[in-house]
Design a protein around this motif. Structure first.
Motif, PDB file in Angstrom:
ATOM      1  N   MET A 191      32.247  50.578  35.471  1.00 36.50           N
ATOM      2  CA  MET A 191      32.692  50.087  36.778  1.00 36.50           C
ATOM      3  C   MET A 191      33.299  48.684  36.634  1.00 36.50           C
ATOM      4  N   THR A 192      34.543  48.527  37.094  1.00 36.96           N
ATOM      5  CA  THR A 192      35.133  47.185  37.113  1.00 36.96           C
ATOM      6  C   THR A 192      35.013  46.625  38.521  1.00 36.96           C
ATOM      7  N   THR A 193      34.499  45.409  38.629  1.00 36.39           N
ATOM      8  CA  THR A 193      34.376  44.764  39.932  1.00 36.39           C
ATOM      9  C   THR A 193      35.513  43.756  40.098  1.00 36.39           C
ATOM     10  N   THR A 194      35.747  43.356  41.344  1.00 35.08           N
ATOM     11  CA  THR A 194      36.717  42.293  41.622  1.00 35.08           C
ATOM     12  C   THR A 194      35.991  41.154  42.304  1.00 35.08           C
ATOM     13  N   LEU A 195      36.080  39.971  41.691  1.00 34.54           N
ATOM     14  CA  LEU A 195      35.453  38.791  42.277  1.00 34.54           C
ATOM     15  C   LEU A 195      36.538  37.937  42.918  1.00 34.54           C
ATOM     16  N   PHE A 196      36.348  37.642  44.198  1.00 31.97           N
ATOM     17  CA  PHE A 196      37.278  36.771  44.913  1.00 31.97           C
ATOM     18  C   PHE A 196      36.773  35.337  44.762  1.00 31.97           C
ATOM     19  N   ILE A 197      37.608  34.502  44.165  1.00 32.32           N
ATOM     20  CA  ILE A 197      37.200  33.137  43.828  1.00 32.32           C
ATOM     21  C   ILE A 197      38.167  32.126  44.433  1.00 32.32           C
ATOM     22  N   SER A 198      37.702  30.894  44.501  1.00 37.34           N
ATOM     23  CA  SER A 198      38.564  29.756  44.846  1.00 37.34           C
ATOM     24  C   SER A 198      38.279  28.732  43.757  1.00 37.34           C
TER      25      SER A 198
ATOM     26  N   GLY B 261      37.129  26.090  41.351  1.00 41.08           N
ATOM     27  CA  GLY B 261      36.352  24.871  41.550  1.00 41.08           C
ATOM     28  C   GLY B 261      35.342  24.949  42.680  1.00 41.08           C
ATOM     29  N   ALA B 262      35.406  25.999  43.483  1.00 38.24           N
ATOM     30  CA  ALA B 262      34.469  26.127  44.606  1.00 38.24           C
ATOM     31  C   ALA B 262      33.197  26.854  44.151  1.00 38.24           C
ATOM     32  N   CYS B 263      32.304  27.126  45.114  1.00 36.73           N
ATOM     33  CA  CYS B 263      30.976  27.633  44.739  1.00 36.73           C
ATOM     34  C   CYS B 263      31.008  28.996  44.067  1.00 36.73           C
ATOM     35  N   ALA B 264      32.127  29.728  44.202  1.00 40.04           N
ATOM     36  CA  ALA B 264      32.237  31.031  43.525  1.00 40.04           C
ATOM     37  C   ALA B 264      32.161  30.895  42.009  1.00 40.04           C
ATOM     38  N   MET B 265      32.293  29.664  41.487  1.00 38.72           N
ATOM     39  CA  MET B 265      32.096  29.462  40.040  1.00 38.72           C
ATOM     40  C   MET B 265      30.752  30.027  39.591  1.00 38.72           C
ATOM     41  N   ALA B 266      29.739  29.969  40.443  1.00 35.31           N
ATOM     42  CA  ALA B 266      28.402  30.462  40.068  1.00 35.31           C
ATOM     43  C   ALA B 266      28.430  31.961  39.788  1.00 35.31           C
ATOM     44  N   SER B 267      29.085  32.714  40.666  1.00 30.22           N
ATOM     45  CA  SER B 267      29.168  34.170  40.487  1.00 30.22           C
ATOM     46  C   SER B 267      30.094  34.516  39.320  1.00 30.22           C
ATOM     47  N   HIS B 268      31.133  33.715  39.154  1.00 29.58           N
ATOM     48  CA  HIS B 268      32.079  33.942  38.061  1.00 29.58           C
ATOM     49  C   HIS B 268      31.362  33.773  36.711  1.00 29.58           C
ATOM     50  N   VAL B 269      30.588  32.704  36.587  1.00 31.70           N
ATOM     51  CA  VAL B 269      29.810  32.484  35.356  1.00 31.70           C
ATOM     52  C   VAL B 269      28.842  33.643  35.145  1.00 31.70           C
TER      53      VAL B 269
END
Ligand SMILES: N[C@@H](CCC(=O)N[C@@H](CS)C(=O)NCC(=O)O)C(=O)O
Length: 206
Positions: free
Chosen positions: A1-8, A10-18
């Motif tokens: 399964m490939t997921t798509t992470l919506f990020i901005s 430098g914003a707090c989505a860095m946590a989920s990206h990491v």
């Protein structure tokens, strides 16, 4: 399964990206430019009606909130030891820390950094003192060191890094007042997954 992470970037989505990178989870990223107001386009509101990032699109639907995405990643990729998912007490502590970041540290720092119009004078001084008090709590009580939960790295470390970066960039992470948090930020930014996240988001270590 490939997921798509919506990020901005430098914003707090860095946590989920990491988290996705630490897990080795197959994923794509889509940038939502907050400065251009892309979080309020009909297209993005159909992904996350709250109009904020992160949002993670999975084959079962969308998950929002860093704390929830971190829990989902930790449980889905158990074999990667990203959080103490098999110990209910320790897992509750992990979730409590992430909840504190989301509900307490994030809004306190966000008020100083992102209030529009920018805070001035007494209002700014008060907001800064309030945010520093939250960092004091992390430094003195919540973060064991070298990682948040002592000797074991968890996804909470990538989440705390977001706010340490913001605080350092704003000149609020005084080295004498916050030795543990400064050392923690440097340590987190030396991890391969974090370096990769910074590259993908077009950022540098701070
Ligand atoms: N508690 C939420 C906070 C989400 C949030 O506030 N994200 C900010 C970026 S750090 C955002 O997208 N703001 C856009 C806006 O408020 O218009 C989480 O951790 O996911």
């Amino acid at each position: 399964m490939t997921t798509t992470l919506f990020i901005s970037p430098g914003a707090c989505a860095m946590a989920s990206h990491v988290a996705l990178l630490e897990a080795g989870a197959p994923h794509e990223t889509t940038v939502v430019d907050l400065k251009k107001g892309e979080q309020r386009t009909p297209e993005y509101l159909s992904v996350n009606p709250a109009g904020s990032t992160p949002a993670l699109r999975t084959d079962r639907g969308v998950i929002t909130q860093n704390a929830a995405i971190l829990g989902w990643v930790a449980e889905t990729f158990r074999e990667r030891d990203l959080a103490p998912v098999d110990d209910p007490f320790e897992y509750a502590r992990f979730n409590a820390f992430n909840g504190w970041l989301s509900s307490s540290l994030h809004p306190a720092l966000g008020k100083v950094l992102f209030s529009r119009p920018a805070l001035e004078g007494e209002a700014r001084a008060h907001a800064v003192e309030f945010a520093l008090g939250k960092l004091d709590l992390a430094e003195q009580h919540l973060v064991e060191g070298p990682w948040v939960f002592g000797e074991t790295w968890t996804l909470s470390d990538g989440y705390l890094m977001v706010f340490e970066r913001w605080a350092r960039q704003a000149g609020l992470l005084d080295k004498a007042r916050y030795p543990k948090l400064n050392a923690h930020l440097d340590l987190v930014q030396s991890r391969d997954a974090v370096k990769k996240m910074l590259t993908v988001e077009g950022l540098q270590p701070v």
